[in-house]
Each structure stands twice: as structure tokens, then as C-alpha cells.
Design an enzyme around this catalytic site. Structure first.
Site, PDB file in Angstrom:
ATOM      1  CB  SER A 165      -0.847   0.007   1.277  1.00 31.70           C
ATOM      2  OG  SER A 165      -1.403   1.293   1.515  1.00 31.70           O
ATOM      3  CE1 TYR A 178      -4.743  -1.973   4.880  1.00 33.37           C
ATOM      4  CE2 TYR A 178      -3.561   0.083   4.523  1.00 33.37           C
ATOM      5  CZ  TYR A 178      -4.167  -1.054   4.021  1.00 33.37           C
ATOM      6  OH  TYR A 178      -4.191  -1.278   2.664  1.00 33.37           O
TER       7      TYR A 178
END
Ligand code: BGC
Length: 280
Positions: A165, A178
Site C-alpha cells: 500500500s 494497517y
């Protein structure tokens, strides 16, 4: 096309870049994983469609992939469960003979500000996003090392693609679990790349920006939210799952054979500090 060896064809016919290869995609029944599984099938690979919940969607993906004339089946497994991952890869080796491409894609968010984040939320995200990738990479690598390079299939003994990401590098308040998991994925990928390269195994990561999928629906599903999101994307559009899927196919193919230990950001420029376009 000029008539030539199978190798030459493999290199020039992009539609069949992965012909004869066997790919497994985790979390392949929605979002980026779904688009990636389909793109791999279109590129000529046989595909295992992993899912944890959402069996119907997984079967629809399988049907679509079979439409390309390659093999596919759905396999339920929780990537954070060691026995389930081991069994999933063992079944694939039994059914397809081997594995050439592991796309460790499955991931989730459990967002909360620090003070409200429970240990369960922290653990769930680390277990699926980071430990899950470790387990999938480990099981795939064992088979890659056992089999070694098969020149007619690929120049590499195997490819591991970690779905990362932009938050591998961009801190993200309210999402510490996350962002930490994706920061970890970056180092997992680089360390495995260093360890496995002597076996001719390529480990790389794809780092998506804001892609229109269920995981971030709130960020793009209203015009106001989308306008706010676009302020972070110099290229001026929210990404589509297919933007990521194409990058995975390219990275998995021999076109990228010398790419080892890299993170390919596919983010419309989100990592370019867009705030500095006018400030600083
Ligand atoms: C997250 C999305 C987010 C994007 C950009 C992704 O990794 O899963 O929720 O929109 O990063 O911030």
C-alpha cells in the site's frame, strides 16, 4: 508476429505473457484480488482463487477465468492460519503440479484512533496483512526451491508478489494497525527478496494508492468524499482494480525478470507529497 521459439512468443504476445504458469491469489473474490486473478487468467495462467468468506463471488471469478480456456478453482482458507495455508498450497501442487506465482493479496482494515483501538483490532490486521503474507510466501518458496527453474515456463524459479500500500511509506493517523502491517510488508518483501534471489526467486511488492474497492468505499462513494480524496492524487482520478492487476501481471512476467526486491507504486502520484505542489 515473426515465427520463433516459444520463448520469443512468450515475450512478445502480451495477452499470453504467463502461459503455462500456475498462480495463486489470496483474497481473490473481491476488489484488487478479484481483478488480479482475472488478469492472470487472461494472461494464460491457471489460477487458484483463494477466499475466506464469499463463496459465491469466488465461484463467479472461477467461471470468468475458465472462460479464457485456462484452469481455475476456488479454495477457502484463512491466510493467517498456518495449517490452512499449508493445505492450500499442498492442494495446488497436487492439482496443478506446482506453483509459479504467489500473489499475497488478502488484507483488511480495522480502523480506530489509537486510544480506542483494541488489541483484537491490532492483532487481526497484523495477523491477516503481515503474518498471512509470511505464511503464503513461505509455502510458495518451499515449492519454488524444490522445483527450481523450468526454462520453458519462466526464467525465474518463482515469483512472490506482496500486495502492499502507499501506507508502506505514508503514515496514516487513525490506522496504526494497517500502516504498521504495510510497513512490515515492505521489509518482509525486501528481506525475502534478498534471501531467495540466489534461488532465482523474485520477490517484489505492488503498492496501490486509493483504488475503488469495498475496503475504502467511504472515501469515494459520495461526490464530496471523492473530491476530498482527489486532492491527494495528482493524476486526478481514483484507481481501478485493473490498474493494479495489470501491474501484477507485468511484474510476474519475464518482462520484469531482473526486478528483484522492488516496490512498484501504482498510486496516481499519491506518494509524491501532493501538498507540496503549492506549498513548502
Ligand atoms: C487503503 C485504502 C486507502 C488507500 C489510500 C489503501 O491501502 O486500504 O483504504 O484509501 O490506501 O490511502
Amino acid at each position: 508476429m515473426v515465427a520463433g521459439s516459444a520463448d520469443a512468443n512468450r515475450q512478445t504476445d502480451h495477452a499470453q505473457l504467463l502461459r503455462g504458469q500456475k498462480a495463486l491469489v489470496t483474497g481473490a473474490n473481491s476488489g484488487i484480488g478479484l481483478a488480479t486473478a482475472i488478469a492472470l487468467g487472461r494472461a494464460g495462467a491457471d489460477v487458484v482463487v483463494n477466499y475466506v468468506v464469499g463463496e459465491d463471488e469466488a465461484h463467479k471469478v472461477v467461471e470468468q477465468i475458465e472462460g479464457f480456456g485456462v484452469r481455475a478453482y476456488a479454495h477457502q482458507a484463512d491466510v493467517s492460519d498456518e495449517d490452512q495455508v499449508t493445505a492450500m498450497v499442498a492442494r495446488m501442487v497436487e492439482e496443478y503440479g506446482t506453483i509459479d506465482i504467489m500473489v499475497a493479496n488478502a488484507g483488511l482494515q480495522r480502523d480506530a484512533p489509537l486510544a480506542q483501538m483494541t488489541l483484537a483490532q491490532w492483532r487481526k490486521v497484523i495477523d491477516v496483512n503481515l503474518t498471512g503474507q509470511f505464511l503464503c510466501a513461505r509455502e510458495a518458496a518451499k515449492e519454488f526451491v524444490r522445483r527450481g527453474v523450468v526454462e520453458e515456463v519462466s526464467r525465474s524459479a518463482g515469483k512472490i508478489i506482496c500486495m502492499s500500500s502507499v501506507h508502506q511509506t505514508i503514515p496514516w493517523a487513525g490506522h496504526v494497525n494497517y500502516a504498521s502491517s504495510k510497513g512490515g510488508v515492505g521489509m518482509l518483501m525486501q528481506t525475502l527478496a534478498q534471501e531467495l534471489a540466489p534461488h532465482r526467486i523474485r520477490v517484489n511488492a505492488v503498492a496501490p494508492g486509493a483504488i475503488r474497492t469495498p475496503i475504502n468505499r467511504d472515501a469515494w462513494s459520495t461526490p464530496e468524499a471523492e473530491a476530498e480524496l482527489l486532492r491527494l492524487i495528482p493524476y486526478g482520478r481514483v484507481g481501478d482494480p485493473e490498474d493494479i492487476a495489470r501491474a501484477v501481471v507485468a511484474l510476474a512476467s519475464d518482462l520484469f525478470d531482473y526486478v528483484v526486491g522492488s516496490t512498484l507504486y501504482v498510486d496516481g502520484g499519491m506518494t509524491l507529497f501532493p501538498g507540496f505542489a503549492t506549498g513548502g
